[in-house]
Design a protein around this motif. Structure first.
Motif, PDB file in Angstrom:
ATOM      1  N   ARG A 189       0.612  -0.983  -0.089  1.00 25.63           N
ATOM      2  CA  ARG A 189      -0.115   0.027  -0.041  1.00 25.63           C
ATOM      3  C   ARG A 189       0.780   0.992   0.479  1.00 25.63           C
ATOM      4  O   ARG A 189       1.736   1.467   0.829  1.00 25.63           O
ATOM      5  CB  ARG A 189      -0.698  -0.301   1.231  1.00 25.63           C
ATOM      6  CG  ARG A 189      -1.963  -0.444   1.505  1.00 25.63           C
ATOM      7  CD  ARG A 189      -2.602  -1.186   2.250  1.00 25.63           C
ATOM      8  NE  ARG A 189      -4.136  -1.063   2.524  1.00 25.63           N
ATOM      9  CZ  ARG A 189      -4.515  -1.644   2.746  1.00 25.63           C
ATOM     10  NH1 ARG A 189      -4.085  -2.917   4.172  1.00 25.63           N
ATOM     11  NH2 ARG A 189      -6.247  -1.686   2.821  1.00 25.63           N
TER      12      ARG A 189
ATOM     13  N   VAL B 103       1.146   4.836   1.272  1.00 25.48           N
ATOM     14  CA  VAL B 103      -0.165   5.363   2.527  1.00 25.48           C
ATOM     15  C   VAL B 103       0.562   6.830   2.754  1.00 25.48           C
ATOM     16  O   VAL B 103       1.794   7.043   2.845  1.00 25.48           O
ATOM     17  CB  VAL B 103      -0.269   4.772   3.509  1.00 25.48           C
ATOM     18  CG1 VAL B 103      -0.552   5.259   5.017  1.00 25.48           C
ATOM     19  CG2 VAL B 103      -0.192   3.294   3.657  1.00 25.48           C
TER      20      VAL B 103
ATOM     21  N   GLU C 272      -3.859   5.934   0.434  1.00 28.57           N
ATOM     22  CA  GLU C 272      -4.635   5.555   1.634  1.00 28.57           C
ATOM     23  C   GLU C 272      -3.769   6.254   3.198  1.00 28.57           C
ATOM     24  O   GLU C 272      -3.416   7.174   2.929  1.00 28.57           O
ATOM     25  CB  GLU C 272      -4.988   3.940   1.834  1.00 28.57           C
ATOM     26  CG  GLU C 272      -5.708   3.437   0.810  1.00 28.57           C
ATOM     27  CD  GLU C 272      -5.387   1.880   0.967  1.00 28.57           C
ATOM     28  OE1 GLU C 272      -6.572   0.992   1.502  1.00 28.57           O
ATOM     29  OE2 GLU C 272      -4.549   0.778   0.500  1.00 28.57           O
TER      30      GLU C 272
ATOM     31  N   TYR D 258      -0.510  -2.758   8.013  1.00 26.36           N
ATOM     32  CA  TYR D 258      -0.889  -2.368   6.640  1.00 26.36           C
ATOM     33  C   TYR D 258      -0.257  -2.503   5.489  1.00 26.36           C
ATOM     34  O   TYR D 258      -0.960  -2.164   4.052  1.00 26.36           O
ATOM     35  CB  TYR D 258      -1.793  -1.455   6.345  1.00 26.36           C
ATOM     36  CG  TYR D 258      -2.937  -1.721   7.177  1.00 26.36           C
ATOM     37  CD1 TYR D 258      -4.290  -1.901   6.931  1.00 26.36           C
ATOM     38  CD2 TYR D 258      -2.819  -1.103   8.911  1.00 26.36           C
ATOM     39  CE1 TYR D 258      -5.507  -1.726   7.966  1.00 26.36           C
ATOM     40  CE2 TYR D 258      -4.050  -0.766   9.617  1.00 26.36           C
ATOM     41  CZ  TYR D 258      -5.592  -1.253   9.555  1.00 26.36           C
ATOM     42  OH  TYR D 258      -5.751  -0.400  10.239  1.00 26.36           O
TER      43      TYR D 258
ATOM     44  N   VAL E 165       2.606  -1.795   4.441  1.00 27.25           N
ATOM     45  CA  VAL E 165       2.631  -0.038   3.600  1.00 27.25           C
ATOM     46  C   VAL E 165       4.419  -0.140   2.941  1.00 27.25           C
ATOM     47  O   VAL E 165       5.005  -0.640   3.459  1.00 27.25           O
ATOM     48  CB  VAL E 165       3.437   0.717   4.512  1.00 27.25           C
ATOM     49  CG1 VAL E 165       3.363   2.368   4.190  1.00 27.25           C
ATOM     50  CG2 VAL E 165       1.101   1.071   5.863  1.00 27.25           C
TER      51      VAL E 165
ATOM     52  N   SER F  67       5.141   6.016   0.780  1.00 27.29           N
ATOM     53  CA  SER F  67       4.903   6.579   1.298  1.00 27.29           C
ATOM     54  C   SER F  67       5.179   7.836   2.301  1.00 27.29           C
ATOM     55  O   SER F  67       5.676   8.001   1.716  1.00 27.29           O
ATOM     56  CB  SER F  67       4.520   5.312   2.487  1.00 27.29           C
ATOM     57  OG  SER F  67       3.411   4.800   1.829  1.00 27.29           O
TER      58      SER F  67
END
Length: 160
Positions: free
Chosen positions: A2, A4, A46, A116, A118, A123
């Motif tokens: 992800r 983030v 996110e 999560y 990440v 990020s």
């Protein structure tokens, strides 16, 4: 993995008043916040909130006060059609006790990154203090330091 954007709370999401914000009537969003987050959402990001809440340790307010304010914040995100993955808060204060979760330490970030999955290289951490920058840098995030209550639209072009 992800992408983030980690967000500090007071001064980034809600108006920094210069005193603890733990009552819903004092909890107001920073102007332009959700417009900026919508642009970042379109870029595939996110969001996770990382916040120190040392007033708990000092006995000024309690966990329920923080939970109530966070429920309000979650509703703001929902109303804006923006997913908020999670909220991490540290209830400790260095004047009262020592911990490894309070920013500028990075335990809250480390937990969120692991939970999560990440991608650290893609990020960011957006905060309004040096301790936010330090916490993000400790885990390898790119950091952006804003002035408290500043519109995040001024920074979205820095985030890819």
């Amino acid at each position: 993995m992800r992408k983030v954007v980690f967000l500090d709370r007071d001064g980034v999401i809600n108006i920094e008043r210069g005193e603890y914000t733990f009552e819903i009537e004092d909890f107001k969003p920073v102007e332009g916040l959700f417009e900026a987050l919508k642009v970042l959402k379109e870029k595939g990001f996110e969001f996770i909130v990382i916040t120190n809440q040392g007033g708990i340790s000092k006995g000024i307010y309690n966990h329920n006060d923080v939970i109530n304010v966070h429920c309000c914040m979650q509703q703001w995100f929902k109303d804006a059609n923006i997913s908020l993955l999670d909220i991490y808060y540290c209830p400790h204060h260095s004047f009262v006790e020592k911990c490894i979760c309070r920013k500028p330490d990075s335990l809250m970030l480390e937990k969120a990154i692991a939970k999560y999955n990440v991608n650290i290289e893609k990020s960011y951490f957006i905060g309004d203090s040096r301790r936010d920058e330090l916490a993000g840098q400790k885990v390898g995030l790119k950091t952006i330091r804003v002035t408290a209550n500043e519109n995040l639209n001024n920074y979205i072009n820095q985030i890819n």
